[in-house]
Design a protein around this motif. Structure first.
Motif, short mmCIF file in Angstrom:
data_model
loop_
_atom_site.label_atom_id
_atom_site.label_comp_id
_atom_site.label_asym_id
_atom_site.label_seq_id
_atom_site.Cartn_x
_atom_site.Cartn_y
_atom_site.Cartn_z
N ARG A 108 35.50 0.76 4.90
CA ARG A 108 35.17 2.74 5.13
C ARG A 108 33.65 2.82 5.43
O ARG A 108 32.81 2.00 4.91
N ARG A 109 32.71 3.84 6.11
CA ARG A 109 31.83 3.73 5.79
C ARG A 109 31.11 4.60 4.76
O ARG A 109 31.40 5.22 4.16
N CYS A 110 30.29 3.68 4.58
CA CYS A 110 29.01 4.19 3.25
C CYS A 110 27.97 3.61 3.28
O CYS A 110 27.10 3.32 3.32
N HIS A 111 27.46 5.78 2.43
CA HIS A 111 25.67 5.18 2.57
C HIS A 111 25.81 4.07 0.93
O HIS A 111 26.54 3.72 -0.06
N ILE A 112 24.55 3.21 1.46
CA ILE A 112 24.12 1.91 0.15
C ILE A 112 23.05 2.28 -0.31
O ILE A 112 21.80 2.79 0.15
N VAL A 113 23.17 2.77 -1.39
CA VAL A 113 21.78 2.99 -2.39
C VAL A 113 21.61 1.79 -3.35
O VAL A 113 21.83 1.36 -4.02
N SER A 114 19.94 1.47 -2.85
CA SER A 114 19.69 0.06 -3.22
C SER A 114 18.85 0.80 -4.09
O SER A 114 17.69 1.13 -4.13
N PHE A 115 19.17 0.48 -5.28
CA PHE A 115 18.15 0.30 -6.86
C PHE A 115 17.52 -0.63 -6.67
O PHE A 115 17.06 -1.64 -8.06
N GLY A 116 17.53 -2.03 -6.02
CA GLY A 116 16.13 -2.90 -6.29
C GLY A 116 17.29 -4.18 -6.18
O GLY A 116 18.75 -3.72 -6.99
N TRP A 117 17.08 -5.73 -5.83
CA TRP A 117 18.60 -6.56 -5.63
C TRP A 117 18.82 -6.70 -7.46
O TRP A 117 18.17 -7.03 -8.12
N PRO A 118 19.49 -7.42 -7.40
CA PRO A 118 20.89 -6.54 -7.31
C PRO A 118 21.87 -5.70 -6.84
O PRO A 118 23.07 -5.44 -7.86
N VAL A 119 21.38 -4.84 -7.91
CA VAL A 119 21.89 -3.13 -7.74
C VAL A 119 22.38 -2.57 -6.65
O VAL A 119 21.60 -1.63 -6.54
N ARG A 120 23.27 -1.93 -6.25
CA ARG A 120 23.79 -1.73 -5.13
C ARG A 120 25.16 -0.94 -5.24
O ARG A 120 25.90 -0.98 -5.55
N VAL A 121 24.89 0.95 -5.26
CA VAL A 121 26.27 1.43 -5.08
C VAL A 121 26.86 1.67 -3.71
O VAL A 121 26.13 2.55 -3.01
N ALA A 122 27.89 1.58 -3.61
CA ALA A 122 28.44 2.50 -2.29
C ALA A 122 28.81 3.79 -2.28
O ALA A 122 29.67 3.63 -3.90
N VAL A 123 28.39 4.79 -1.47
CA VAL A 123 29.24 5.98 -1.85
C VAL A 123 30.30 5.83 -0.68
O VAL A 123 29.26 6.34 0.95
N ASP A 124 31.09 6.38 -0.88
CA ASP A 124 31.60 7.06 0.41
C ASP A 124 31.90 7.99 0.75
O ASP A 124 31.44 8.80 0.92
#
Length: 72
Positions: A46-62
């Motif tokens: 799936r193509r997603c926006h990867i929103v990084s809040f600093g390693w290791p906190v990353r959230v993928a949004v479809d």
């Protein structure tokens, strides 16, 4: 189609809800970076926006559905 600003809002809400679930009283971290990548999901790539809040906190949004989940 979800744009970058909307993806950041979705990811921020997702992370805030996660903090509430585990009763974490700390302020959620701020967004550091947003990229667009292919992500493997149970239903395929799936193509997603990867929103990084600093390693290791990353959230993928479809990009199509707006569904969010933590990346591991």
């Amino acid at each position: 189609m979800i744009d970058t600003d909307e993806a950041v809002q979705i990811a921020t809400r997702f992370l805030a809800n996660r903090h509430t679930e585990v009763q974490d009283q700390r302020e959620p971290p701020s967004v550091q970076e947003v990229t667009v990548e292919q992500v493997a999901t149970p239903t395929g790539e799936r193509r997603c926006h990867i929103v990084s809040f600093g390693w290791p906190v990353r959230v993928a949004v479809d990009e199509e559905t707006g569904d969010a989940d933590m990346l591991r």
